[in-house]
Design a protein around this motif. Structure first.
Motif, PDB file in Angstrom:
ATOM      1  N   VAL A 295       0.852  -1.183   0.000  1.00 42.20           N
ATOM      2  CA  VAL A 295       0.000   0.000   0.000  1.00 42.20           C
ATOM      3  C   VAL A 295       0.886   1.230   0.000  1.00 42.20           C
ATOM      4  CG1 VAL A 295      -1.560   1.343   1.492  1.00 42.20           C
ATOM      5  CG2 VAL A 295      -2.047  -1.065   1.014  1.00 42.20           C
ATOM      6  N   VAL A 296       0.485   2.255  -0.746  1.00 41.82           N
ATOM      7  CA  VAL A 296       1.286   3.475  -0.892  1.00 41.82           C
ATOM      8  C   VAL A 296       0.398   4.699  -0.713  1.00 41.82           C
ATOM      9  CG1 VAL A 296       3.041   2.469  -2.407  1.00 41.82           C
ATOM     10  CG2 VAL A 296       0.930   3.355  -3.396  1.00 41.82           C
ATOM     11  N   SER A 297       1.017   5.873  -0.609  1.00 37.05           N
ATOM     12  CA  SER A 297       0.208   7.092  -0.512  1.00 37.05           C
ATOM     13  C   SER A 297      -0.602   7.281  -1.785  1.00 37.05           C
ATOM     14  CB  SER A 297       1.067   8.336  -0.286  1.00 37.05           C
ATOM     15  OG  SER A 297       2.377   8.018   0.021  1.00 37.05           O
ATOM     16  N   GLU A 298      -1.720   7.965  -1.622  1.00 34.19           N
ATOM     17  CA  GLU A 298      -2.692   8.038  -2.730  1.00 34.19           C
ATOM     18  C   GLU A 298      -2.161   8.758  -3.963  1.00 34.19           C
ATOM     19  OE1 GLU A 298      -5.994  10.642  -2.214  1.00 34.19           O
ATOM     20  OE2 GLU A 298      -5.055  11.733  -0.572  1.00 34.19           O
TER      21      GLU A 298
ATOM     22  N   VAL B 269      -1.045   1.187 -10.266  1.00 35.14           N
ATOM     23  CA  VAL B 269      -1.559   1.639  -8.977  1.00 35.14           C
ATOM     24  C   VAL B 269      -3.086   1.582  -9.001  1.00 35.14           C
ATOM     25  CG1 VAL B 269      -1.764   3.605  -7.413  1.00 35.14           C
ATOM     26  CG2 VAL B 269       0.425   3.111  -8.503  1.00 35.14           C
ATOM     27  N   LEU B 270      -3.658   0.972  -7.974  1.00 40.45           N
ATOM     28  CA  LEU B 270      -5.117   0.932  -7.834  1.00 40.45           C
ATOM     29  C   LEU B 270      -5.492   1.867  -6.690  1.00 40.45           C
ATOM     30  CD1 LEU B 270      -7.443  -2.112  -7.856  1.00 40.45           C
ATOM     31  CD2 LEU B 270      -7.369  -0.764  -5.755  1.00 40.45           C
ATOM     32  N   ARG B 271      -6.398   2.819  -6.978  1.00 40.51           N
ATOM     33  CA  ARG B 271      -6.776   3.793  -5.941  1.00 40.51           C
ATOM     34  C   ARG B 271      -8.130   3.467  -5.337  1.00 40.51           C
ATOM     35  NH1 ARG B 271      -2.751   7.365  -7.287  1.00 40.51           N
ATOM     36  NH2 ARG B 271      -2.406   7.021  -9.483  1.00 40.51           N
ATOM     37  N   GLU B 272      -8.203   3.671  -4.016  1.00 42.89           N
ATOM     38  CA  GLU B 272      -9.476   3.471  -3.318  1.00 42.89           C
ATOM     39  C   GLU B 272      -9.560   4.532  -2.225  1.00 42.89           C
ATOM     40  OE1 GLU B 272     -12.182   1.589  -3.730  1.00 42.89           O
ATOM     41  OE2 GLU B 272     -13.026   2.478  -1.921  1.00 42.89           O
ATOM     42  N   GLY B 273     -10.402   5.544  -2.442  1.00 42.25           N
ATOM     43  CA  GLY B 273     -10.497   6.636  -1.479  1.00 42.25           C
ATOM     44  C   GLY B 273      -9.153   7.335  -1.337  1.00 42.25           C
ATOM     45  N   ASP B 274      -8.692   7.503  -0.079  1.00 44.13           N
ATOM     46  CA  ASP B 274      -7.405   8.180   0.112  1.00 44.13           C
ATOM     47  C   ASP B 274      -6.250   7.179   0.275  1.00 44.13           C
ATOM     48  OD1 ASP B 274      -8.410   7.304   2.484  1.00 44.13           O
ATOM     49  OD2 ASP B 274      -8.458   9.267   3.460  1.00 44.13           O
ATOM     50  N   LEU B 275      -6.440   5.984  -0.256  1.00 49.07           N
ATOM     51  CA  LEU B 275      -5.377   4.977  -0.242  1.00 49.07           C
ATOM     52  C   LEU B 275      -5.075   4.525  -1.661  1.00 49.07           C
ATOM     53  CD1 LEU B 275      -6.483   2.636   2.673  1.00 49.07           C
ATOM     54  CD2 LEU B 275      -4.390   3.999   2.604  1.00 49.07           C
ATOM     55  N   ALA B 276      -3.914   3.900  -1.831  1.00 47.39           N
ATOM     56  CA  ALA B 276      -3.588   3.304  -3.118  1.00 47.39           C
ATOM     57  C   ALA B 276      -2.776   2.044  -2.875  1.00 47.39           C
ATOM     58  CB  ALA B 276      -2.809   4.285  -3.980  1.00 47.39           C
ATOM     59  N   ALA B 277      -2.909   1.091  -3.783  1.00 48.22           N
ATOM     60  CA  ALA B 277      -2.133  -0.145  -3.674  1.00 48.22           C
ATOM     61  C   ALA B 277      -1.361  -0.355  -4.965  1.00 48.22           C
ATOM     62  CB  ALA B 277      -3.050  -1.331  -3.403  1.00 48.22           C
ATOM     63  N   VAL B 278      -0.161  -0.890  -4.834  1.00 45.42           N
ATOM     64  CA  VAL B 278       0.623  -1.272  -6.012  1.00 45.42           C
ATOM     65  C   VAL B 278       0.256  -2.717  -6.334  1.00 45.42           C
ATOM     66  CG1 VAL B 278       2.926  -1.611  -6.955  1.00 45.42           C
ATOM     67  CG2 VAL B 278       2.486   0.295  -5.395  1.00 45.42           C
TER      68      VAL B 278
ATOM     69  N   ARG C 135     -10.430  -3.766  -2.923  1.00 41.84           N
ATOM     70  CA  ARG C 135     -11.010  -2.488  -2.470  1.00 41.84           C
ATOM     71  C   ARG C 135     -11.696  -2.649  -1.118  1.00 41.84           C
ATOM     72  NH1 ARG C 135     -10.823   1.229  -6.443  1.00 41.84           N
ATOM     73  NH2 ARG C 135     -10.525   0.455  -8.565  1.00 41.84           N
ATOM     74  N   GLU C 136     -12.372  -3.763  -0.961  1.00 46.16           N
ATOM     75  CA  GLU C 136     -13.031  -4.049   0.318  1.00 46.16           C
ATOM     76  C   GLU C 136     -12.006  -4.110   1.442  1.00 46.16           C
ATOM     77  OE1 GLU C 136     -15.807  -7.512   1.186  1.00 46.16           O
ATOM     78  OE2 GLU C 136     -16.160  -7.145  -0.957  1.00 46.16           O
ATOM     79  N   PHE C 137     -10.893  -4.796   1.169  1.00 43.98           N
ATOM     80  CA  PHE C 137      -9.827  -4.897   2.172  1.00 43.98           C
ATOM     81  C   PHE C 137      -9.306  -3.508   2.532  1.00 43.98           C
ATOM     82  CE2 PHE C 137      -5.218  -4.588   2.691  1.00 43.98           C
ATOM     83  CZ  PHE C 137      -5.046  -5.254   3.894  1.00 43.98           C
ATOM     84  N   LEU C 138      -9.072  -2.679   1.515  1.00 46.50           N
ATOM     85  CA  LEU C 138      -8.522  -1.344   1.761  1.00 46.50           C
ATOM     86  C   LEU C 138      -9.490  -0.499   2.579  1.00 46.50           C
ATOM     87  CD1 LEU C 138      -6.945  -0.613  -1.753  1.00 46.50           C
ATOM     88  CD2 LEU C 138      -5.730  -1.163   0.373  1.00 46.50           C
ATOM     89  N   ARG C 139     -10.792  -0.602   2.250  1.00 47.66           N
ATOM     90  CA  ARG C 139     -11.790   0.160   3.015  1.00 47.66           C
ATOM     91  C   ARG C 139     -11.852  -0.320   4.455  1.00 47.66           C
ATOM     92  NH1 ARG C 139     -14.972   0.027  -1.817  1.00 47.66           N
ATOM     93  NH2 ARG C 139     -16.087  -1.796  -1.060  1.00 47.66           N
ATOM     94  N   ALA C 140     -11.834  -1.642   4.630  1.00 49.80           N
ATOM     95  CA  ALA C 140     -11.966  -2.206   5.978  1.00 49.80           C
ATOM     96  C   ALA C 140     -10.779  -1.864   6.872  1.00 49.80           C
ATOM     97  CB  ALA C 140     -12.137  -3.725   5.884  1.00 49.80           C
ATOM     98  N   ASN C 141      -9.597  -1.682   6.264  1.00 50.01           N
ATOM     99  CA  ASN C 141      -8.389  -1.438   7.055  1.00 50.01           C
ATOM    100  C   ASN C 141      -7.849  -0.023   6.879  1.00 50.01           C
ATOM    101  OD1 ASN C 141      -7.539  -4.211   8.286  1.00 50.01           O
ATOM    102  ND2 ASN C 141      -8.189  -4.635   6.190  1.00 50.01           N
TER     103      ASN C 141
END
Lengths: 108, 261
Positions: B18-21, B39-48, B108-114
């Motif tokens: 996970v990286v900065s948005e 990079v996949l963005r979800e809200g104020d997070l992003a994942a490589v 995305r669900e994982f990123l939102r939940a955490n």
């Protein structure tokens, strides 16, 4: 042999002079970093099992004791966080479950 | 490389970290399995992330692949390589090798939940990198110091005795040196971990590893290197050598487990 080691080893970023040693990479990508419960089920349990196997293979507890390098296990200062202790316990449990460890008595 | 059969094969989503948005990272063919990285963005997070073929990463094939040292080495290096590219430009929360989601929605669900704990880690790690320090001790240097010359039977016994004493001294020295070194380096760092020393089969060095530490520092900060030089001056004459590695993504300084949905 001494001070030269210090220079020139820094940097595994692009442009670094030496690529990181595989052991240092494996130690990190297999045993550190976040574990997530993805929906492909292998990633949690089997990675830990693999780590256990690698440890038994290349840095087994018996081997370490033989070499007299098991002091970190009982040294609260050097074993880092409390986290380390529970990981150790989990690995022991995994070792038992996987049938990889046959007790403490084995001598090679 | 990407012929019709490959692109038609079932895919999964491989997560590097996970990286900065605001991170931009597009790597063509540089990911695991020679895949692309995005990079996949979800809200104020992003994942490589990258797409990987299920015939390589589904449960059964993955289990077999993980047992294959060549595949493991290649995949580990690719995983680390991608995170290092990201680390060059942004804050990184490294995930372990082979973190996989079936599709983007699940991730995305994982990123939102955490979200909260991930954002907390990103804030804590902003601008920081991990450095590794390993220390090695050449025991033979300490033992063979005064064991030279022709010897009689009693000389031999005396030498054996001295060697045993030297061995015990060496153990005490190793423990003291490890503690002192780690404490001195930890003082120059924001956070510190001491990991199990690697066996020679793993380290590739004959000398005994007495310290395998990880230290969190501000990127570009030289305090840790200065502390290391001081240790070298102190212990260097007593058979101890140090090896500095990194900068690494902060593998040792992220929460070990986050449970997804």
């Amino acid at each position: 042999m001494s001070s030269r080691d210090l220079q020139g080893t820094a940097g595994s970023l692009p442009g670094a002079q030496h690529p990181a040693q595989l052991a240092d990479v494996l130690e990190r990508v297999l045993d550190k970093g976040i574990v997530i419960a993805g929906d492909i089920q292998i990633n949690l349990l089997d990675i830990e099992l693999l780590t256990v196997k690698l440890r038994l293979l290349i840095a087994s507890a018996d081997k370490a004791k033989e070499m007299g390098i098991d002091w970190w296990q009982n040294d609260p200062f050097l074993s880092g966080s409390a986290n380390g202790g529970s990981l150790e316990g989990r690995i022991k449990r995994l070792e038992r479950e996987a049938g990889l460890a046959d007790g403490d008595s084995s001598e090679r | 490389m990407s012929d019709a059969t490959v692109s038609a094969a079932p895919r999964a989503l491989y997560v590097y970290g996970v990286v900065s948005e605001d991170t931009d990272l597009e790597l063509s063919g540089a990911g695991v399995g020679s895949g692309d990285v995005r990079v996949l963005r979800e809200g104020d997070l992003a994942a490589v992330v990258g797409d990987v073929a299920l015939d390589e990463f589904d449960e059964e094939p993955l289990r077999k692949n993980l047992e294959n040292p060549d595949w493991l080495a290649e995949t580990a290096r690719a995983h680390e390589g991608v995170l290092e590219r990201a680390l060059g430009t942004t804050t990184v929360i490294p995930f372990r090798i082979a973190s996989l989601y079936g599709d983007e929605d699940n991730l995305r669900e994982f990123l939102r939940a955490n979200r909260d704990s991930l954002l907390e880690s990103l804030t804590r790690l902003e601008g920081k990198v991990e450095l590794g320090v390993k220390a090695f001790f050449d025991r033979t240097a300490a033992v063979s110091r005064d064991a030279a010359g022709a010897e009689s039977g009693s000389d031999y016994l005396r030498r054996r005795q001295e060697e045993q004493l030297a061995g015990r001294d060496a153990d005490a020295f190793v423990i003291d040196c490890a503690r002192t070194s780690h404490a001195h380096l930890a003082e120059a760092a924001l956070d510190a971990r001491s990991n199990r020393p690697q066996a020679p089969e793993l380290s590739g060095r004959a000398e005994r590893m007495l310290l395998n530490g990880a230290y969190l520092v501000e990127r570009g900060d030289t305090q840790l290197e200065n502390a290391l030089r001081e240790l070298e001056q102190g212990f260097g004459t007593q058979g101890v050598t140090y090896e500095l590695t990194g900068p690494w993504p902060p593998y040792n300084f992220v929460p070990q487990e986050l449970v997804g949905p």
